[in-house]
Design a protein around this motif. Structure first.
Motif, PDB file in Angstrom:
ATOM      1  N   THR A 145       2.710  -1.225  -2.131  1.00  0.00           N
ATOM      2  CA  THR A 145       2.432  -1.674  -3.263  1.00  0.00           C
ATOM      3  C   THR A 145       1.242  -1.592  -2.215  1.00  0.00           C
ATOM      4  N   PHE A 146      -0.281  -1.667  -2.456  1.00  0.00           N
ATOM      5  CA  PHE A 146      -1.392  -1.605  -1.839  1.00  0.00           C
ATOM      6  C   PHE A 146      -1.858  -2.610  -2.490  1.00  0.00           C
ATOM      7  N   VAL A 147      -3.040  -3.786  -1.545  1.00  0.00           N
ATOM      8  CA  VAL A 147      -3.531  -4.808  -1.980  1.00  0.00           C
ATOM      9  C   VAL A 147      -4.631  -4.787  -0.821  1.00  0.00           C
ATOM     10  N   ASN A 148      -6.138  -4.387  -1.695  1.00  0.00           N
ATOM     11  CA  ASN A 148      -7.352  -4.391  -0.935  1.00  0.00           C
ATOM     12  C   ASN A 148      -7.783  -6.169  -0.222  1.00  0.00           C
ATOM     13  N   VAL A 149      -7.979  -6.553   0.493  1.00  0.00           N
ATOM     14  CA  VAL A 149      -8.210  -8.035   1.233  1.00  0.00           C
ATOM     15  C   VAL A 149     -10.243  -7.777   1.491  1.00  0.00           C
ATOM     16  N   PRO A 150     -11.249  -8.075   0.643  1.00  0.00           N
ATOM     17  CA  PRO A 150     -12.262  -8.312   1.106  1.00  0.00           C
ATOM     18  C   PRO A 150     -12.384  -8.690   2.210  1.00  0.00           C
ATOM     19  N   VAL A 151     -13.548  -8.066   3.096  1.00  0.00           N
ATOM     20  CA  VAL A 151     -13.719  -8.787   4.712  1.00  0.00           C
ATOM     21  C   VAL A 151     -14.437  -9.832   4.050  1.00  0.00           C
ATOM     22  N   GLY A 152     -15.106 -10.832   4.525  1.00  0.00           N
ATOM     23  CA  GLY A 152     -15.933 -11.738   4.299  1.00  0.00           C
ATOM     24  C   GLY A 152     -16.371 -12.159   3.298  1.00  0.00           C
ATOM     25  N   GLN A 153     -17.241 -12.746   2.767  1.00  0.00           N
ATOM     26  CA  GLN A 153     -17.320 -13.023   1.329  1.00  0.00           C
ATOM     27  C   GLN A 153     -18.529 -12.363   0.739  1.00  0.00           C
ATOM     28  N   TRP A 154     -18.462 -10.937   0.135  1.00  0.00           N
ATOM     29  CA  TRP A 154     -19.363 -10.946  -0.543  1.00  0.00           C
ATOM     30  C   TRP A 154     -18.840 -10.345  -2.064  1.00  0.00           C
TER      31      TRP A 154
END
Ligand code: SAM
Length: 437
Positions: free
Chosen positions: A342-351
């Motif tokens: 299972t892959f999940v993209n986690v944002p880096v920063g508050q964009w």
């Protein structure tokens, strides 16, 4: 908790993994002391606290510290893992028949405590070689049926074929395919599996097919292994990169310690660099068509340097870093079925515009900034990269530059347009032991 105060460095002592091994509460020969509602082995004379460059480590070999700042970072990291799975703790299916769950390298035990809370019918065992502040985790997360054990799980030791392993680094690009298995696979083990190369290397001794027979011994020789007294229904490892050299043996051992039908789950993440302006000297991907101005600094020059040096140091240490250990072929080779990632993209920063995603992005940014020093300090000051052994000051200076690069990028100071979309790849891989095994 019966903790010893931090001790000064004592490099003269011999601290091999096997010597640190001790009885576990879960084994037949346990000594245990009640701590709140959980149990842990307390053999304080075996425990180490090593002060090194103002960080505290649990033994001489593992590269990361086990002090309060690291515990704080792991607390936030646990929350990010849970947010990324939308509140779930595992990608396996926990059923009323799941009665025993093992968390290997449990650290401060956030996952173990959360699992015990959510699945009170199950007994959760958390094992770690270092002493963490479990009481705080239990106060925050609640007590459940958790058995805490202090034990060194690395019964196999470090990779010995270091020259060959280090030479593989020349062709290894951590930013291009961090999860590739082959480049980082143990040379001595891959040779054992490949009969052609065995004949070219007479110095490699093949393991005997079973325990050696000695007519004067009544008990068979104890083989390296974990020797749990009962099998588990789920074995979990999270953020364990760089912990073992011989992952093949680790997965075989986990397989042996599972009930038929039981699950393994491994979770970790990899930071991916954002798309860069075009540049020929860039080791990461150059997918954007906007060229760099002459004399323009690469946006992540310090981060790339630190990351590459850290990888080199980890190879030199005999326990390579990277998420290659999550490659599905490891689980296939160990005999697991129904393998799924299972892959999940986690944002880096508050964009992100989405409020929830902004929150996760902010939390991830904090743990990313706080992870630079604990990941690199011991590796670079002890093993060094391909060029040199670093001083603690050099590591810290580089860490500060990296922090600035990351913050500048995530705040859009480098390029407002490109700051969007920067993510870390979070991954969970699971596999099942056949019901007929
Ligand atoms: C990065 S921390 C992750 C902790 C926890 N799994 C989590 O996700 O919060 C890695 C943990 O592995 C433990 N560890 C490393 N080598 C170990 C070994 N040989 N035996 C037992 N635990 C080990 C460390 O003490 C540390 O707590």
């Amino acid at each position: 908790m019966d903790e010893e105060p931090p001790q000064p460095d004592d490099p003269g002592r011999d601290h091999t993994a096997a010597q640190n091994k001790r009885a576990r509460t879960d084994s037949d020969t346990s000594t245990s002391v009640e701590s709140l509602e959980s149990t842990r082995t307390l053999e304080s004379e075996d425990l180490e606290f090593i002060n090194e460059h103002e960080r505290v480590y649990g033994n001489q070999s593992y590269y990361m510290p086990c002090d309060q700042s690291e515990q704080d970072r792991l607390t936030i990291q646990h929350q990010v893992f849970v947010y990324a799975l939308k509140g779930q703790l595992t990608t396996t299916k926990v059923t009323p028949l799941t009665s025993r769950i093992l968390d290997l390298g449990t650290g401060p035990g956030h996952w173990a405590v959360a699992m015990a809370q959510r699945y009170p019918h199950a007994e959760v065992v958390g094992v770690d070689m270092a002493v963490w502040d479990i009481e705080t985790t239990e106060e925050d997360g609640g007590t459940g049926r958790v058995t805490w054990e202090i034990d060194d799980l690395d019964v196999w030791g470090v990779e010995e074929e270091m020259d060959e392993l280090t030479s593989r680094l020349e062709t290894y690009n951590p930013f291009r395919d961090p999860a590739a298995r082959n480049l980082t696979e143990s040379p001595s083990r891959s040779r054992l599996r490949d009969p052609e190369s065995q004949s070219q290397s007479p110095s490699i001794t093949l393991p005997e097919s079973g325990p050696s027979f000695n007519p004067y011994m009544l008990e068979p020789e104890v083989q390296p292994g974990w020797h749990f007294s009962q099998p588990f229904d789920l074995v979990h490892l999270r953020a364990m990169r760089g912990t073992f050299a011989y992952w093949e043996d680790v997965y075989a051992e986990i397989y042996n310690n599972l009930r038929p039908g039981g699950w393994i789950e491994i979770a970790d993440y990899e930071l991916v660099l954002p798309e860069m302006p075009n540049s020929t000297s860039q080791p990461g991907e150059t997918t954007d068509d906007a060229p760099m101005h002459p004399g323009q600094q690469l946006p992540f020059a310090a981060l790339i340097k630190l990351y590459k040096s850290m990888m080199e140091a980890s190879f030199k240490s005999g326990r390579p870093l990277g998420t290659y250990y999550m490659h599905p072929t490891y689980l296939e080779d160990a005999g697991f079925k129904d393998i799924r990632t299972t892959f999940v993209n986690v944002p880096v920063g508050q964009w992100p515009e989405d409020e929830e995603q902004r929150k996760i992005g902010k939390m991830f940014l904090i743990i990313l900034l706080e992870s630079l020093e604990p990941h690199s300090l011991r590796l670079l000051t002890r093993h060094g990269d391909a060029e040199k052994i670093w001083s603690a000051e050099e590591v810290r200076e580089c860490v500060e530059l990296c922090k600035k690069e990351i913050l500048d990028w995530s705040e859009g100071l480098v390029d407002e347009r490109r700051r969007e979309g920067w993510c870390a790849n979070f991954k969970w891989i699971i596999g099942r032991k056949s019901k007929n095994a």
